[in-house]
Design an enzyme around this catalytic site. Structure first.
Site, PDB file in Angstrom:
ATOM      1  N   LEU A 707       7.459 -22.486 -30.709  1.00 47.27           N
ATOM      2  CA  LEU A 707       8.240 -21.962 -31.824  1.00 47.27           C
ATOM      3  C   LEU A 707       9.135 -20.809 -31.382  1.00 47.27           C
ATOM      4  CD1 LEU A 707       8.848 -22.240 -34.809  1.00 47.27           C
ATOM      5  CD2 LEU A 707       6.903 -20.748 -35.305  1.00 47.27           C
ATOM      6  N   ALA A1069      -1.202   7.437  10.364  1.00 45.06           N
ATOM      7  CA  ALA A1069      -2.290   7.785  11.278  1.00 45.06           C
ATOM      8  C   ALA A1069      -3.458   6.827  11.139  1.00 45.06           C
ATOM      9  CB  ALA A1069      -2.749   9.210  10.995  1.00 45.06           C
ATOM     10  N   LYS A1084      -7.286  12.519  11.300  1.00 47.60           N
ATOM     11  CA  LYS A1084      -6.135  11.624  11.246  1.00 47.60           C
ATOM     12  C   LYS A1084      -5.313  11.837  12.513  1.00 47.60           C
ATOM     13  CE  LYS A1084      -5.922  11.473   6.223  1.00 47.60           C
ATOM     14  NZ  LYS A1084      -5.071  11.570   5.034  1.00 47.60           N
ATOM     15  N   ASP A1174       4.781   9.374  -1.662  1.00 45.78           N
ATOM     16  CA  ASP A1174       3.956   8.181  -1.477  1.00 45.78           C
ATOM     17  C   ASP A1174       2.731   8.261  -2.374  1.00 45.78           C
ATOM     18  OD1 ASP A1174       3.229   5.722  -0.540  1.00 45.78           O
ATOM     19  OD2 ASP A1174       2.316   6.465   1.312  1.00 45.78           O
TER      20      ASP A1174
END
EC number: 2.7.12.1
Length: 1338
Positions: A707, A1069, A1084, A1174
């Site tokens: 519809l 890292a 890291k 980020d």
């Protein structure tokens, strides 16, 4: 338990409380009176003291609990001088009518030995006293409860004449007694009776010589072991009355059909007086062969759950040349569903059993008094919808038409259909409740397989016989059972139903087309009766002063009269169909034909019935019969709508109900076609036999998509529909005072057109502007005017000037699968989705008596809340949410009519007064909001639960005043679940601010369905206020501890750290878990080694160490060689893992805390001029206290010259300006923040279904965003929308975000407290500020 045992001698058992009754002249009343006076542990002994020893008539009924059902059996008995007889496959003789002479047929000793050796596995050995006899267990004669009532009536008539009858008794047991054959007529016999029997024998030999020859041959030599097991009984009875010779030749009519009241009332009366309901009674009866009544049917009913129902079925033989042959008992339960026919097959195998007199019998439990039992499920082969007669086939199948139930059509439905069977019993052993009536003096012919015919030497059916029952059963419009075959004059000859018989003919019944037409006609009669009852109830309400919508009920009397006339017309149709199609012939060479009674059930004269018992009922029996009407509900109305949504299929259901529109009428119209405005029985409304509810929901979604596609393709929201494009099908009946409703067809799609009765073009144009926000409607003005002048066919004309584009309005943006869609317009008329095949909830509840079970209730409530949540999210109030604006089809699909334009108009409210919020009655404009729909929603829930109209005893004016100024509310039944009672009380709260939103309500029903907030599985993380304070303190303590330790430290030597394991890798890292000075740290190691010589990097890291914040991952230091960064180790993992890997569910307060903490951390970073760039759920970490910590920030700024654009930000969370390569600022983090908030609330990945690159491109160049759920709070929805705006200047700062979150917190807390209070708070559900109407039936 009650036990009737055969007393084989005249010695009385002198136990405690023994009742000795002389067998001479014993009557049924004497027997019953004696039984009534017995109590627990009593023994009733009836001694046969009659000196006539040639008549054997003892009863043996074993009633002890067992999975085997035992029935009384009749030994083969033969009248001297005749070889014809009634063949009953059994051994025990039962009391027969007055003046009936019996003789046990003598068998030779050698024949007896052969029989003993050839007993099949269907024979059961019984021990009675000191003798033994055989019982063929698979061919037991079954009880007939109607006949017992007839016996009582006949006995009362015969008591005055009992001095003229001679009672012949015998005290020997039934067996193979060689002394009985030569002593049939002895000196004690009534000479008149002997003369009558000899006269009858003469006629019998004259008319049935063929059978004499056949039986003599079969008697002289039997050729099979099966035939040797057949017992022969020939019984002739006469009705000897005061008129003597004149009435002696008259045929005795069969027992009349009793009305349901009489049938059940007298059954219960006999039951109470004869069996006493005492489990410990031990009644031992040796009954003489005294006459009980002129019906050959004896019934023993047992009302105890530990008692067996045993009986035998004797058949009267009238003083005529007609013979009755009975073998197989009838299976006619009184309360089987309408038009249902069971096909019963013989049991292929039986098990050999040897049972003594102490053998236990089947117990019948959980059955109401006099409730008939069904055949065992093992004997049911198929269930068919039919309307026909009993039939017989050569294969031995027994087809029976079961009578309808005896409850009125308006009885409360019970949708729990169960087969009432005896566990472990043979399918033959069940209660026989059939009644065979004869209007004339002819007898019924019942065929069986075991009659000794000339050519029948083998039994091919192992004792399972066919019955040709001439009774035709049908249910009248008054819901009473009518079983009245009409027999034409003449003799009914019998023949074997053995397939090898040369003269065997198949009988003819009604054809399928006639059966179907009869069935449909009967259903229509029931519908009309239910509709009439509903109208009568409405008329009574008006007479009592209830005047709501009284104008619409002005012609109730005329309508009721029309219904009565229609019922009579349909009954006449049934009569004509029966007369023209229901005649059939008996098997063999019978000259007798049987047809249905041509009289209509309503036109039958009750005075013509031979039974006058109903007129003699006492008040107590009448009361009891009324109770039975409620207890013994119609089995054809039992369906399990209450147990499950996916149950109670009704293949025969036919919906011809309302063709409502999405727009509704004045009462949101339950529009009905003028040709047929009734639907089937309410419990036959829902139909989902072959498919599940989910499949129907899927079909509904497909129809919705179809519809909406029609609307898009034809641009129906921007341009009108030409009148020539539509086809008018019919005008629908409606209660609307402002519109005419038409069923139309547009491009093969059926829709509804509402033509305004008001010819004011300006007003109609204004209404169309509101709906479609048209900027160019002048082209249709002329068409609107001409529509009024040219009646129906010109109301949709529009001029050529209406082709310009129309701006869509908020009403055209409202589309939901459970909402009646706005389709378009044609001239002044508005077109909506059609609700054809659906009925309003109001009509289903109040007209058709539909009961809403909890599963269906939750589905309806949730679907309505879903629609209303969408409307309120668009700031649209429905304005007329009542049971009349909610529609259901047979597949439980819910539709809500389109909202009213005058929803909040205080001068002309759209809603009915009994659903109107109190602030509207008090004309408080500042309080009018969408919460008026929440108030009305509460009354819809109450109405669905109670099946009552709100405030049904008050008129509209009284209701509005009492609700607004006295806070009157209907009383909620205590049977309603507590959580639902609390919800209703919250929804109809006096203050609009105290009512929940539909989003809150929708989440509640999600919880009730086993889902909490999200459909994904997982654990719920919850948080309360005390935990929030405690975690804040823990976070600050740990932060201060680390800060103090790191004060003055900037560089860390790499050899000071012990590396444990690698835990992950990121964009910049590889991450390792290490130990440094007793602290767990995340190490890291940067991938770009050239960074170690960059002084800018060292300076940036140094600034990060100084910028501590509780919601930012703490930097502990950096190492230059190799280049690495040391941060605190967070063992809670990332937010991405929590939401999408572990699929943890969050409660509202936990959601709010995460969003708030994330905003605090980002505000701190931006305050020191630090961009994240980020910000994703992968870079948001959680500690052991589930505190939010932002990670991986700051490096992107330093590495922007060395890293590609794709390496800076994950594409899914990347802002459009970064994708386009434009100048950016801190607002890129705000864009990403909006997507993270979307993740937290929905638990879904942004742009789910698209890859990262495509999602970034669509977001930047197409302004594409994820869809926010409709249940999301409006304030949070607005915040998310602002944060991911395409223009960075339109995005708020984190300081502004925190301000909005502070104002939003109270709503989150309120949402949490609402749900927790409804689910967990055990306090009383009543609101102290409300007055509950105690008069309302709960």
């Amino acid at each position: 338990m009650d036990s009737f045992n055969n007393n084989n001698n005249n010695n009385n058992n002198n136990n405690n409380n023994n009742n000795n009754i002389n067998g001479e002249g014993i009557t049924l009343r004497t027997l019953l009176n004696s039984c009534t006076n017995t109590s627990s542990n009593e023994q009733l002994i009836v001694n046969n003291v009659n000196k006539n020893s040639n008549i054997i008539n003892n009863i043996n009924i074993n009633n002890t609990p067992s999975p085997i059902s035992t029935c009384i059996n009749v030994n083969k008995i033969e009248l001297r001088g005749s070889s014809n007889g009634i063949f009953l496959n059994s051994k025990i003789k039962v009391p027969l009518p007055n003046s009936t002479l019996l003789e046990q047929q003598q068998d030779g000793a050698d024949e007896q030995d052969k029989k003993q050796q050839s007993l099949s596995d269907k024979n059961i050995l019984f021990s009675s006293g000191d003798k033994e006899f055989l019982n063929h267990g698979s061919n037991n004669i079954i009880t007939d409860q109607n006949t017992l009532l007839y016996q009582l009536q006949q006995q009362q008539q015969k008591e005055k004449e009992k001095e003229n009858d001679e009672i012949m008794n015998h005290d020997d047991i039934i067996g193979y007694n060689e002394e009985n054959e030569d002593n049939f007529f002895n000196e004690g016999m009534d000479p008149i009776l002997a003369h009558s029997i000899e006269h009858h024998l003469h006629n019998h030999h004259h008319h049935h010589g063929e059978f004499d020859t056949q039986e003599n041959e079969d008697t002289s030599g039997e050729s099979s072991d099966e035939s040797e097991n057949i017992d022969e009984v020939l019984v002739y009875t006469e009705d000897i009355e005061s008129e003597k010779e004149k009435k002696r030749e008259r045929l005795i009519t069969s027992p009349p059909s009793f009305d349901p009241h009489t049938l059940y009332s007298m059954s219960q009366s006999l039951l109470n007086c004869s069996l006493n309901n005492n489990n410990n009674n031990n009644n031992s009866i040796s009954s003489p062969s005294s006459s009980i009544n002129n019906s050959g049917n004896n019934i023993n009913l047992n009302n105890s759950g530990n008692n067996n129902v045993n009986s035998n079925n004797n058949t009267n033989i009238i003083n005529n040349s007609n013979d009755n042959f009975i073998s197989q008992p009838l299976f006619n339960p009184l309360s089987m569903p309408n038009n249902e026919q069971y096909e019963l097959l013989p049991n292929p195998t039986t098990t050999t059993s040897t049972i003594t007199s102490t053998t236990t019998t089947t117990t019948i439990t959980n059955l109401p008094p006099a409730l008939p039992s069904f055949p065992s499920s093992s004997s049911i082969k198929s269930l068919k919808n039919s309307f026909g007669s009993n039939s017989i086939t050569s294969s031995g199948e027994l087809n029976n038409v079961f009578s309808s139930s005896m409850s009125p059509p308006m009885s409360p439905p019970n949708r729990n259909v169960r087969s009432l069977t005896f566990p472990g019993t043979n399918p033959i052993n069940c209660i026989n409740t059939s009644v065979i009536n004869s209007i004339t003096a002819n007898t019924n012919c019942i065929n069986h397989h075991h009659h000794h015919h000339q050519h029948n030497h083998h039994n091919h059916h192992q004792g399972h016989n066919n019955i040709n029952n001439s009774g035709h059963i049908r249910k009248s419009a008054d819901d009473t059972v009518t079983l009245s075959p009409t027999l034409s004059s003449g003799s009914s000859s019998t023949s074997s139903s053995n397939p090898h018989h040369p003269n065997h003919n198949h009988q003819k019944g009604l054809n399928n087309k006639t059966l179907e037409k009869l069935s449909c006609t009967r259903k229509e009669i029931y519908e009309l009766i239910e509709k009439k009852e509903s109208l009568i109830e409405k008329q009574n309400l008006i007479d009592e002063g209830y005047s709501e919508n009284a104008d619409s009920f002005e012609n109730l009397s005329e309508e009721i009269q029309k219904i009565n006339e229609k019922i009579i017309e349909l009954e006449n149709l049934i009569t004509s169909l029966s007369n023209s199609n229901s005649n059939w012939s008996l098997n063999g060479s019978s000259t007798s034909t049987i047809s249905c009674n041509p009289l209509s059930p309503r036109s039958m004269n009750p005075s013509s019935s031979t039974s006058s018992t109903s007129s003699n009922l006492t008040n107590s029996l009448r009361k009891f019969s009324q109770e039975l009407k409620i207890e013994l509900r119609p089995l054809d109305l039992r369906a399990e709508l209450y147990s499950s949504i996916n149950t109670s299929p009704r293949g025969s259901a036919s919906i011809s109900g309302g063709s409502g529109s999405g727009g509704g009428g004045n009462n949101n119209g339950c529009f009905k076609t003028s040709s047929n405005s009734s639907i089937n029985s309410p419990i036959q409304f829902f139909e989902n036999e072959n498919e599940s509810i989910d499949s129907y929901e899927k079909k509904n979604e497909e129809q919705f998509e179809s519809l909406t596609q029609l609307i898009r393709e034809n641009q129906l929201y921007t341009k009108p529909i030409e009148f020539k494009e539509i086809k008018l099908l019919e005008k629908l009946e409606s209660n609307s005072k402002s519109s005419n409703i038409w069923q139309i067809e547009y491009k093969s799609t059926q829709l509804v057109l509402k033509q305004p009765k008001d010819q004011d073009s300006d007003k109609n144009i204004e209404k169309r502007k509101q709906l479609f926000n048209g900027s160019n409607v002048s082209g249709s003005n002329n068409s609107g005017s001409s529509g009024g002048n040219n009646h129906n066919h010109h109301h949709c004309n529009n001029s050529n000037g209406s082709n310009s584009e129309v701006i869509p309005s908020k009403y055209t943006m409202i589309q939901h699968k459970n909402l009646g869609l706005l389709v378009g317009w044609c001239g002044d008329s508005i077109i909506f989705e059609s609700f054809k095949g659906m009925n309003s909830l109001h009509d289903l509840i109040h007209r058709d008596g539909l009961k809403i079970d909890m599963a269906l209730f939750i589905k309806i409530s949730k679907d309505i809340a879903s629609v209303m949540g969408l409307l309120h999210s668009k700031d649209v109030a429905h304005g007329n949410l009542t049971s009349r604006s909610i529609y259901l089809d047979r597949f439980q699909i819910v539709k809500v009519s389109f909202p009213k334009l005058n929803a909040t108009d205080l001068n002309n409210p759209a809603i009915e007064p009994r659903y109107m919020a109190p602030e509207m009655t008090r004309m408080e404009e500042d309080q009018i909001s969408c919460s008026i729909d929440v108030y009305a929603y509460a009354f819809v829930l109450w109405e669905a639960l109670t099946s009552h109209l709100p405030f049904r005893k008050f008129n509209d004016i009284s209701v509005a005043a009492k609700v607004a100024y006295e806070n009157l509310r209907p009383k909620i039944p205590t049977s309603c679940p507590l959580i639902i009672r609390k919800l209703i009380n919250r929804c109809w709260a006096p203050l609009p601010s105290d009512r929940p939103t539909f989003n809150d309500i929708l989440k509640l029903f999600d919880h009730l369905e086993g889902k909490l907030f999200f459909s994904s599985p997982g654990i719920l993380w919850s948080l309360n206020n005390d935990q929030e304070v405690e975690r804040e303190l823990q976070k600050k303590e740990r932060f201060n501890e680390i800060t103090e330790f790191l004060r003055g430290k900037k560089e860390i030597k790499f050899d000071e750290v012990a590396i444990v394991e690698k835990v992950g890798a990121g964009s910049f890292a590889n991450v390792f878990l290490g130990i440094w000075n007793g602290y767990k740290v995340a190490i890291k190691i940067l991938k770009n080694e050239s960074i170690s010589n960059d002084e800018k990097f060292i300076k940036e890291v140094s600034s990060l160490i100084k910028s501590h914040h509780p919601n930012v991952v703490t930097f502990m230091g950096a190492c230059i060689d190799p280049p690495c960064i040391f941060t605190e180790y967070l063992q809670g993992g990332s937010l991405y893992d929590v939401l999408h890997i572990q699929k943890i569910k969050l409660n509202p307060l936990m959601m709010y805390k995460m969003i708030h903490d994330l905003s605090l951390g980002m505000e701190h970073l931006h305050s020191i001029q630090m961009l994240h760039r980020d910000l994703t759920s992968k870079n948001i970490l959680l500690d052991e206290f589930k505190n939010i910590k932002i990670a991986d920030f700051g490096l992107a700024t330093t590495l922007s010259d060395d890293m590609t654009l794709s390496g800076i930000t994950n594409p899914r969370w990347r802002s459009p300006e970064l994708t386009k390569g434009l100048v950016y600022n801190e607002k890129v983090d705000v864009y990403s923040f909006g997507l993270v908030v979307y993740e937290i609330y929905t638990g879904k990945i942004p742009f789910e279904g698209l890859d990262g690159t495509a999602s970034a491109a669509k977001a930047a160049f197409e302004n594409y965003r994820p869809a926010i759920p409709p249940d999301c709070p409006v304030s949070l929805r607005k915040l998310i929308t602002k944060c991911w705006a395409s223009d960075p200047s339109q995005r708020p700062s984190f300081t502004e975000i925190l301000t909005e979150l502070e104002t939003m917190k109270s709503k989150f807390i309120k949402q949490l407290s609402f749900l927790n209070d409804l689910i967990q708070n055990p306090d009383d559900d009543y609101n102290n500020n409300l007055n509950y109407d105690e008069e309302v039936d709960s």
